[in-house]
Scaffold this motif. Structure first.
Motif, PDB file in Angstrom:
ATOM      1  N   MET A  82      92.707 -39.800 -44.976  1.00  0.00           N
ATOM      2  CA  MET A  82      91.575 -38.871 -44.990  1.00  0.00           C
ATOM      3  C   MET A  82      91.508 -38.021 -43.727  1.00  0.00           C
ATOM      4  O   MET A  82      90.848 -36.972 -43.715  1.00  0.00           O
ATOM      5  CB  MET A  82      90.265 -39.639 -45.164  1.00  0.00           C
ATOM      6  N   THR A  83      92.186 -38.461 -42.675  1.00  0.00           N
ATOM      7  CA  THR A  83      92.212 -37.687 -41.431  1.00  0.00           C
ATOM      8  C   THR A  83      92.809 -36.311 -41.669  1.00  0.00           C
ATOM      9  O   THR A  83      92.400 -35.321 -41.049  1.00  0.00           O
ATOM     10  CB  THR A  83      93.015 -38.433 -40.349  1.00  0.00           C
ATOM     11  N   VAL A  84      93.787 -36.221 -42.568  1.00  0.00           N
ATOM     12  CA  VAL A  84      94.399 -34.926 -42.902  1.00  0.00           C
ATOM     13  C   VAL A  84      93.359 -34.014 -43.554  1.00  0.00           C
ATOM     14  O   VAL A  84      93.247 -32.832 -43.210  1.00  0.00           O
ATOM     15  CB  VAL A  84      95.607 -35.122 -43.842  1.00  0.00           C
ATOM     16  N   PHE A  85      92.596 -34.566 -44.486  1.00  0.00           N
ATOM     17  CA  PHE A  85      91.534 -33.786 -45.138  1.00  0.00           C
ATOM     18  C   PHE A  85      90.498 -33.345 -44.107  1.00  0.00           C
ATOM     19  O   PHE A  85      90.071 -32.185 -44.094  1.00  0.00           O
ATOM     20  CB  PHE A  85      90.870 -34.610 -46.236  1.00  0.00           C
ATOM     21  N   ILE A  86      90.089 -34.277 -43.247  1.00  0.00           N
ATOM     22  CA  ILE A  86      89.066 -33.956 -42.251  1.00  0.00           C
ATOM     23  C   ILE A  86      89.540 -32.847 -41.319  1.00  0.00           C
ATOM     24  O   ILE A  86      88.782 -31.941 -40.971  1.00  0.00           O
ATOM     25  CB  ILE A  86      88.703 -35.216 -41.445  1.00  0.00           C
ATOM     26  N   ALA A  87      90.801 -32.903 -40.906  1.00  0.00           N
ATOM     27  CA  ALA A  87      91.344 -31.876 -40.015  1.00  0.00           C
ATOM     28  C   ALA A  87      91.272 -30.506 -40.677  1.00  0.00           C
ATOM     29  O   ALA A  87      90.876 -29.513 -40.040  1.00  0.00           O
ATOM     30  CB  ALA A  87      92.790 -32.214 -39.649  1.00  0.00           C
ATOM     31  N   ALA A  88      91.632 -30.441 -41.958  1.00  0.00           N
ATOM     32  CA  ALA A  88      91.556 -29.173 -42.683  1.00  0.00           C
ATOM     33  C   ALA A  88      90.107 -28.720 -42.814  1.00  0.00           C
ATOM     34  O   ALA A  88      89.793 -27.523 -42.678  1.00  0.00           O
ATOM     35  CB  ALA A  88      92.192 -29.328 -44.063  1.00  0.00           C
ATOM     36  N   PHE A  89      89.214 -29.660 -43.065  1.00  0.00           N
ATOM     37  CA  PHE A  89      87.792 -29.348 -43.246  1.00  0.00           C
ATOM     38  C   PHE A  89      87.180 -28.821 -41.950  1.00  0.00           C
ATOM     39  O   PHE A  89      86.454 -27.810 -41.955  1.00  0.00           O
ATOM     40  CB  PHE A  89      87.066 -30.613 -43.706  1.00  0.00           C
ATOM     41  N   VAL A  90      87.494 -29.463 -40.836  1.00  0.00           N
ATOM     42  CA  VAL A  90      86.979 -29.004 -39.536  1.00  0.00           C
ATOM     43  C   VAL A  90      87.532 -27.617 -39.210  1.00  0.00           C
ATOM     44  O   VAL A  90      86.803 -26.742 -38.721  1.00  0.00           O
ATOM     45  CB  VAL A  90      87.340 -30.007 -38.425  1.00  0.00           C
ATOM     46  N   GLY A  91      88.816 -27.405 -39.481  1.00  0.00           N
ATOM     47  CA  GLY A  91      89.405 -26.085 -39.237  1.00  0.00           C
ATOM     48  C   GLY A  91      88.709 -25.001 -40.034  1.00  0.00           C
ATOM     49  O   GLY A  91      88.450 -23.895 -39.524  1.00  0.00           O
ATOM     50  N   SER A  92      88.365 -25.297 -41.280  1.00  0.00           N
ATOM     51  CA  SER A  92      87.683 -24.298 -42.117  1.00  0.00           C
ATOM     52  C   SER A  92      86.270 -24.026 -41.609  1.00  0.00           C
ATOM     53  O   SER A  92      85.794 -22.883 -41.645  1.00  0.00           O
ATOM     54  CB  SER A  92      87.639 -24.777 -43.575  1.00  0.00           C
ATOM     55  N   LEU A  93      85.577 -25.067 -41.130  1.00  0.00           N
ATOM     56  CA  LEU A  93      84.225 -24.878 -40.601  1.00  0.00           C
ATOM     57  C   LEU A  93      84.232 -24.040 -39.329  1.00  0.00           C
ATOM     58  O   LEU A  93      83.403 -23.139 -39.148  1.00  0.00           O
ATOM     59  CB  LEU A  93      83.573 -26.239 -40.321  1.00  0.00           C
ATOM     60  N   ILE A  94      85.180 -24.331 -38.445  1.00  0.00           N
ATOM     61  CA  ILE A  94      85.272 -23.561 -37.204  1.00  0.00           C
ATOM     62  C   ILE A  94      85.664 -22.119 -37.499  1.00  0.00           C
ATOM     63  O   ILE A  94      85.111 -21.167 -36.924  1.00  0.00           O
ATOM     64  CB  ILE A  94      86.275 -24.221 -36.239  1.00  0.00           C
ATOM     65  N   GLY A  95      86.621 -21.941 -38.421  1.00  0.00           N
ATOM     66  CA  GLY A  95      87.004 -20.586 -38.809  1.00  0.00           C
ATOM     67  C   GLY A  95      85.851 -19.835 -39.450  1.00  0.00           C
ATOM     68  O   GLY A  95      85.658 -18.633 -39.209  1.00  0.00           O
ATOM     69  N   PHE A  96      85.069 -20.529 -40.258  1.00  0.00           N
ATOM     70  CA  PHE A  96      83.904 -19.891 -40.879  1.00  0.00           C
ATOM     71  C   PHE A  96      82.892 -19.460 -39.828  1.00  0.00           C
ATOM     72  O   PHE A  96      82.231 -18.422 -39.966  1.00  0.00           O
ATOM     73  CB  PHE A  96      83.259 -20.857 -41.878  1.00  0.00           C
ATOM     74  N   LEU A  97      82.763 -20.256 -38.756  1.00  0.00           N
ATOM     75  CA  LEU A  97      81.832 -19.914 -37.679  1.00  0.00           C
ATOM     76  C   LEU A  97      82.196 -18.592 -37.003  1.00  0.00           C
ATOM     77  O   LEU A  97      81.337 -17.938 -36.407  1.00  0.00           O
ATOM     78  CB  LEU A  97      81.807 -21.032 -36.635  1.00  0.00           C
TER      79      LEU A  97
END
Length: 409
Positions: free
Chosen positions: A282-297
């Motif tokens: 799940m760490t792989v999913f979380i890394a992608a999810f955090v990247g998308s949130l930061i990019g969205f910011l």
């Protein structure tokens, strides 16, 4: 997909360097970088597309400074978060992993509910959006799926006692022999306690022998409640520029640490915490999810070029809830997602107090100038960027305290 390709290269063709894809840390780094690039570079194209479709926010007259200027800002920006998360996951994660499957289903399920809600608001010109009862049905439905899979699926196991880990050398490799076996369990973690495992099945111990087989009666409703509460909390937090995305990214980063150590038998043994086989993926999913949130910011920070809408906020809440449940840290949610909790309570208290005083005194009175809580501070004259920054600071402190619970028992 790339994981399986490079796994084939490594095991069948024995190509040098392709074995690096076996490491979760390497694939997580790639997922984060790709997600960040997708959300920042292609996010602008999504915003332009939404503008051409006239997918603009309708602003209610709330008497808040700067609120009217937001009218017409593109919404449904949660699509950026969803696509920037799922594309790296499909490329770099083990897609047969049950936890990854659950997270993909959660993303698509909650994203669809949020999308329908935004669609009704924007294109059907109905400010109420999707009726609340249908949202709840959707959240309950996801809770049933997640709870049932986590309870019944044979791939979901834990080792509440890893015992002694024996490491010894055999010619050229290290072999790790765990002293305990994997088992199905509804155990979870109670923060701040030394012997901190609690089994939901114990609630039914009064039923006598064999009560464990009925644990789903407790476990699944708990999962439904958590998913519903956290997704609604994220939805309420999405009220000013950058607040929901920023606080969510902080909480998810903390969950990444819990996920990594819980899925690693060495770290879990050292920290004396529950070892959850296969959960490290799940760490792989979380890394992608955090990247998308930061990019969205990049586009959602003040002044926002796009809003996430319910498409994003409901998805964020659902993902955080499922992550916490999967790593048996759901009892940490009130601390880890304290911002969501306070925002939720501010609305509940405001409504309850207003109804109580109206019934007793003939007129409704308010605890806050406005709810959710972030609007209260706006009413007091604070600029929204100051409010967001301070909420981020509080979220960071809560995340650190949550991580500290690994040893603070």
């Amino acid at each position: 997909m790339l994981y399986y390709l490079f796994d084939y290269f490594n095991k069948t063709l024995n190509l040098s360097g392709t074995g690096v894809f076996q490491y979760i840390t390497f694939r997580s780094a790639l997922a984060f970088i790709l997600s960040l690039l997708l959300s920042t570079i292609y996010g602008k194209r999504v915003i332009h597309f939404l503008q051409r479709q006239q997918v603009g926010e309708t602003v209610r007259e709330l008497g808040l400074a700067g609120q009217n200027e937001k009218a017409g800002t593109p919404t449904m920006g949660g699509l950026i978060i969803i696509f920037a998360t799922l594309i790296p996951v499909f490329l770099f994660a083990k897609l047969q992993n049950i936890y990854i499957v659950l997270l993909i289903v959660t993303t698509l399920w909650m994203g669809t509910i949020g999308f329908v809600d935004d669609y009704i608001k924007i294109f059907k010109k109905d400010k109420q959006g999707l009726k609340g009862i249908f949202k709840v049905f959707g959240q309950v439905g996801l809770g049933l799926i997640v709870g049932s899979v986590l309870y019944f699926n044979p791939q979901v196991t834990v080792r509440t006692d890893t015992g002694k880990i024996n490491i010894f050398k055999q010619t050229t490799e290290t072999v790790i022999t765990p002293a305990a076996v994997e088992e199905k369990s509804t155990a979870t973690t109670i923060p701040f306690f030394k012997n901190n495992e609690f089994d939901y099945a114990e609630i039914l111990s009064f039923m006598g022998d064999g009560y464990e087989k009925w644990a789903w009666i407790i476990f699944i409703p708990v999962v439904i409640f958590i998913i519903t509460a956290v997704s609604n909390g994220a939805n309420l937090t999405d009220g000013i520029d950058g607040l929901a995305a920023g606080t969510s990214a902080i909480s998810v980063l903390a969950l990444a640490i819990f996920t990594f150590v819980s899925g690693n038998i060495i770290f879990s043994n050292y920290l004396n915490i529950m070892y959850i086989p296969n959960s490290g993926e799940m760490t792989v999913f979380i890394a992608a999810f955090v990247g998308s949130l930061i990019g969205f910011l990049w586009y959602n920070s003040y002044p926002a070029s796009v809003f996430m809408g319910d498409t994003g906020s409901l998805t964020i809440g659902g993902i955080i809830a499922v992550l916490a449940i999967a790593v048996r840290k759901e009892l940490l949610i009130p601390l880890l997602c304290g911002i969501f909790l306070v925002e939720n309570f501010s609305v509940v208290l405001q409504v309850a107090y207003f109804k109580y005083t109206k019934k007793r005194f003939g007129e409704g009175r308010r605890i806050f100038l406005m709810s959710p809580l972030h609007h209260h501070y706006q009413k007091k004259g604070y600029h929204e960027s100051k409010i967001v920054t301070r909420f981020w600071i509080v979220a960071i402190m809560l995340a650190i305290l949550s991580i500290v619970t690994l040893k603070l028992r």
